[in-house]
Design an enzyme around this catalytic site. Structure first.
Site, PDB file in Angstrom:
ATOM      1  N   ASP A 146       0.879  -1.172   0.000  1.00 28.46           N
ATOM      2  CA  ASP A 146       0.000   0.000   0.000  1.00 28.46           C
ATOM      3  C   ASP A 146       0.922   1.229   0.000  1.00 28.46           C
ATOM      4  O   ASP A 146       2.149   1.118  -0.166  1.00 28.46           O
ATOM      5  CB  ASP A 146      -0.998  -0.038   1.171  1.00 28.46           C
ATOM      6  CG  ASP A 146      -0.358   0.245   2.525  1.00 28.46           C
ATOM      7  OD1 ASP A 146       0.899   0.334   2.600  1.00 28.46           O
ATOM      8  OD2 ASP A 146      -1.101   0.384   3.516  1.00 28.46           O
ATOM      9  N   HIS A 147       0.328   2.398   0.195  1.00 23.10           N
ATOM     10  CA  HIS A 147       1.114   3.639   0.161  1.00 23.10           C
ATOM     11  C   HIS A 147       2.199   3.641   1.236  1.00 23.10           C
ATOM     12  O   HIS A 147       3.285   4.183   1.026  1.00 23.10           O
ATOM     13  CB  HIS A 147       0.191   4.852   0.308  1.00 23.10           C
ATOM     14  CG  HIS A 147      -0.739   4.762   1.481  1.00 23.10           C
ATOM     15  ND1 HIS A 147      -1.790   3.858   1.520  1.00 23.10           N
ATOM     16  CD2 HIS A 147      -0.767   5.428   2.663  1.00 23.10           C
ATOM     17  CE1 HIS A 147      -2.429   3.997   2.671  1.00 23.10           C
ATOM     18  NE2 HIS A 147      -1.819   4.925   3.388  1.00 23.10           N
TER      19      HIS A 147
ATOM     20  N   CYS B 129       3.303  -2.965   3.921  1.00 26.44           N
ATOM     21  CA  CYS B 129       2.451  -1.825   4.284  1.00 26.44           C
ATOM     22  C   CYS B 129       3.257  -0.992   5.284  1.00 26.44           C
ATOM     23  O   CYS B 129       4.475  -1.126   5.370  1.00 26.44           O
ATOM     24  CB  CYS B 129       1.087  -2.263   4.807  1.00 26.44           C
ATOM     25  SG  CYS B 129       1.098  -3.255   6.323  1.00 26.44           S
ATOM     26  N   GLY B 130       2.593  -0.106   6.013  1.00 27.71           N
ATOM     27  CA  GLY B 130       3.336   0.745   6.931  1.00 27.71           C
ATOM     28  C   GLY B 130       4.046  -0.061   8.009  1.00 27.71           C
ATOM     29  O   GLY B 130       5.227   0.140   8.288  1.00 27.71           O
ATOM     30  N   THR B 131       3.309  -0.989   8.604  1.00 26.44           N
ATOM     31  CA  THR B 131       3.864  -1.812   9.684  1.00 26.44           C
ATOM     32  C   THR B 131       4.136  -3.249   9.268  1.00 26.44           C
ATOM     33  O   THR B 131       4.871  -3.961   9.967  1.00 26.44           O
ATOM     34  CB  THR B 131       2.874  -1.881  10.864  1.00 26.44           C
ATOM     35  OG1 THR B 131       1.648  -2.451  10.367  1.00 26.44           O
ATOM     36  CG2 THR B 131       2.611  -0.512  11.457  1.00 26.44           C
ATOM     37  N   GLY B 132       3.486  -3.707   8.224  1.00 28.21           N
ATOM     38  CA  GLY B 132       3.498  -5.124   7.850  1.00 28.21           C
ATOM     39  C   GLY B 132       2.381  -5.897   8.529  1.00 28.21           C
ATOM     40  O   GLY B 132       2.090  -7.031   8.149  1.00 28.21           O
TER      41      GLY B 132
ATOM     42  N   GLY C  78      -1.058  -5.053   9.016  1.00 29.31           N
ATOM     43  CA  GLY C  78      -2.341  -5.097   8.291  1.00 29.31           C
ATOM     44  C   GLY C  78      -2.285  -6.092   7.145  1.00 29.31           C
ATOM     45  O   GLY C  78      -3.220  -6.896   6.954  1.00 29.31           O
TER      46      GLY C  78
ATOM     47  N   HIS D 135      10.459 -23.592   9.562  1.00 26.73           N
ATOM     48  CA  HIS D 135       9.453 -24.263  10.393  1.00 26.73           C
ATOM     49  C   HIS D 135       8.017 -24.052   9.919  1.00 26.73           C
ATOM     50  O   HIS D 135       7.199 -24.967  10.055  1.00 26.73           O
ATOM     51  CB  HIS D 135       9.564 -23.769  11.845  1.00 26.73           C
ATOM     52  CG  HIS D 135      10.756 -24.344  12.569  1.00 26.73           C
ATOM     53  ND1 HIS D 135      10.947 -24.194  13.930  1.00 26.73           N
ATOM     54  CD2 HIS D 135      11.813 -25.060  12.119  1.00 26.73           C
ATOM     55  CE1 HIS D 135      12.074 -24.807  14.285  1.00 26.73           C
ATOM     56  NE2 HIS D 135      12.621 -25.332  13.194  1.00 26.73           N
ATOM     57  N   ASN D 136       7.696 -22.852   9.424  1.00 28.43           N
ATOM     58  CA  ASN D 136       6.298 -22.568   9.041  1.00 28.43           C
ATOM     59  C   ASN D 136       6.068 -22.680   7.541  1.00 28.43           C
ATOM     60  O   ASN D 136       4.934 -22.589   7.088  1.00 28.43           O
ATOM     61  CB  ASN D 136       5.876 -21.161   9.473  1.00 28.43           C
ATOM     62  CG  ASN D 136       6.299 -20.788  10.867  1.00 28.43           C
ATOM     63  OD1 ASN D 136       6.968 -19.768  11.080  1.00 28.43           O
ATOM     64  ND2 ASN D 136       5.918 -21.606  11.837  1.00 28.43           N
TER      65      ASN D 136
ATOM     66  N   ARG E 142       7.480   1.520   7.242  1.00 26.87           N
ATOM     67  CA  ARG E 142       7.743   2.587   8.204  1.00 26.87           C
ATOM     68  C   ARG E 142       8.497   2.058   9.425  1.00 26.87           C
ATOM     69  O   ARG E 142       8.694   2.799  10.394  1.00 26.87           O
ATOM     70  CB  ARG E 142       6.421   3.224   8.642  1.00 26.87           C
ATOM     71  CG  ARG E 142       5.676   3.892   7.489  1.00 26.87           C
ATOM     72  CD  ARG E 142       4.290   4.347   7.905  1.00 26.87           C
ATOM     73  NE  ARG E 142       3.586   4.970   6.787  1.00 26.87           N
ATOM     74  CZ  ARG E 142       2.265   5.079   6.689  1.00 26.87           C
ATOM     75  NH1 ARG E 142       1.488   4.591   7.652  1.00 26.87           N
ATOM     76  NH2 ARG E 142       1.717   5.648   5.644  1.00 26.87           N
TER      77      ARG E 142
ATOM     78  N   ARG F 260       8.311 -33.047  11.264  1.00 22.24           N
ATOM     79  CA  ARG F 260       7.314 -32.666  12.278  1.00 22.24           C
ATOM     80  C   ARG F 260       6.706 -31.293  11.972  1.00 22.24           C
ATOM     81  O   ARG F 260       5.572 -31.009  12.383  1.00 22.24           O
ATOM     82  CB  ARG F 260       7.935 -32.687  13.680  1.00 22.24           C
ATOM     83  CG  ARG F 260       8.974 -31.622  13.934  1.00 22.24           C
ATOM     84  CD  ARG F 260       9.618 -31.790  15.312  1.00 22.24           C
ATOM     85  NE  ARG F 260      10.537 -30.701  15.639  1.00 22.24           N
ATOM     86  CZ  ARG F 260      11.796 -30.611  15.188  1.00 22.24           C
ATOM     87  NH1 ARG F 260      12.264 -31.527  14.388  1.00 22.24           N
ATOM     88  NH2 ARG F 260      12.566 -29.588  15.526  1.00 22.24           N
ATOM     89  N   HIS F 261       7.440 -30.473  11.232  1.00 21.65           N
ATOM     90  CA  HIS F 261       6.912 -29.144  10.902  1.00 21.65           C
ATOM     91  C   HIS F 261       5.805 -29.240   9.847  1.00 21.65           C
ATOM     92  O   HIS F 261       4.862 -28.452   9.860  1.00 21.65           O
ATOM     93  CB  HIS F 261       8.048 -28.230  10.444  1.00 21.65           C
ATOM     94  CG  HIS F 261       9.104 -28.083  11.486  1.00 21.65           C
ATOM     95  ND1 HIS F 261       8.865 -27.432  12.679  1.00 21.65           N
ATOM     96  CD2 HIS F 261      10.366 -28.558  11.555  1.00 21.65           C
ATOM     97  CE1 HIS F 261       9.950 -27.492  13.426  1.00 21.65           C
ATOM     98  NE2 HIS F 261      10.872 -28.169  12.777  1.00 21.65           N
TER      99      HIS F 261
ATOM    100  N   ARG G  37       2.653 -30.062  11.652  1.00 22.84           N
ATOM    101  CA  ARG G  37       2.062 -28.880  12.293  1.00 22.84           C
ATOM    102  C   ARG G  37       1.367 -27.989  11.267  1.00 22.84           C
ATOM    103  O   ARG G  37       0.291 -27.426  11.547  1.00 22.84           O
ATOM    104  CB  ARG G  37       3.158 -28.116  13.046  1.00 22.84           C
ATOM    105  CG  ARG G  37       3.656 -28.926  14.245  1.00 22.84           C
ATOM    106  CD  ARG G  37       4.981 -28.443  14.785  1.00 22.84           C
ATOM    107  NE  ARG G  37       5.451 -29.366  15.821  1.00 22.84           N
ATOM    108  CZ  ARG G  37       6.681 -29.369  16.304  1.00 22.84           C
ATOM    109  NH1 ARG G  37       7.593 -28.515  15.861  1.00 22.84           N
ATOM    110  NH2 ARG G  37       7.030 -30.237  17.244  1.00 22.84           N
TER     111      ARG G  37
END
Ligand code: RB5
Length: 144
Positions: free
Chosen positions: A7-8, A64-67, A69, A97-98, A108, A131-132, A135
């Site tokens: 985003d912006h 995004c600004g924070t990651g 959202g 793992h994920n 930002r 095992r991952h 999960r």
């Protein structure tokens, strides 16, 4: 191929990440936004997620600004495992793992050089499986 979007609030960092991917010779597709005009991050997250779910892209980067959202929005989409990442260790571990198929960064929050290290750590780490995978299968069960 990597689907990338912002985003912006993430526009400037997205452009730097694209330059970094080009320098590394990594193929990507930009799903916008394409300027600094205010827009809604879920719209971009949706496009990037759809590209992954349809197998057009195999992974994605959202900024995004924070990651935050972007990660909240992306994780609503079935099949998406989006990790909000601000450090290199987590970037590596969220692939190992994920098997995160999207990383979300804050334009930002995270400086360009650290962002490049995060992207590289995530791209260059292999999923450990075993095992991952069990999960991750349980996470998939939560989607049903
Ligand atoms: C936009 O101002 C900002 O809210 C967005 O970029 C993101 O940080 C949301 O989580």
């Amino acid at each position: 191929m990597i689907a990338i979007g912002c985003d912006h609030g993430g526009f400037e960092l997205k452009n730097h990440i694209e330059r970094h991917l080009k320098d590394r010779g990594i193929d990507f597709k930009d799903f916008g936004t394409f300027d600094e005009a205010s827009c809604d991050y879920p719209d971009i997250a949706k496009k990037v997620c759809e590209s992954i779910v349809s197998s057009e892209a195999d992974k994605g980067i959202l900024v995004c600004g924070t990651g935050i959202g972007m990660s909240i929005a992306a994780n609503k989409v079935k099949g998406i495992r989006a990790a909000h990442v601000t450090d290199v260790y987590s970037a590596k571990m969220t692939k190992m793992h994920n098997n995160a198929n999207i990383i979300c960064l804050g334009g930002r929050v995270t400086g360009f050089e650290l962002a490049f290290m995060i992207v590289d750590a995530w791209l260059d780490t292999e999923f450990a499986g075993g095992r991952h995978q069990t999960r991750i299968d349980k996470i998939s069960d939560l989607e049903r």
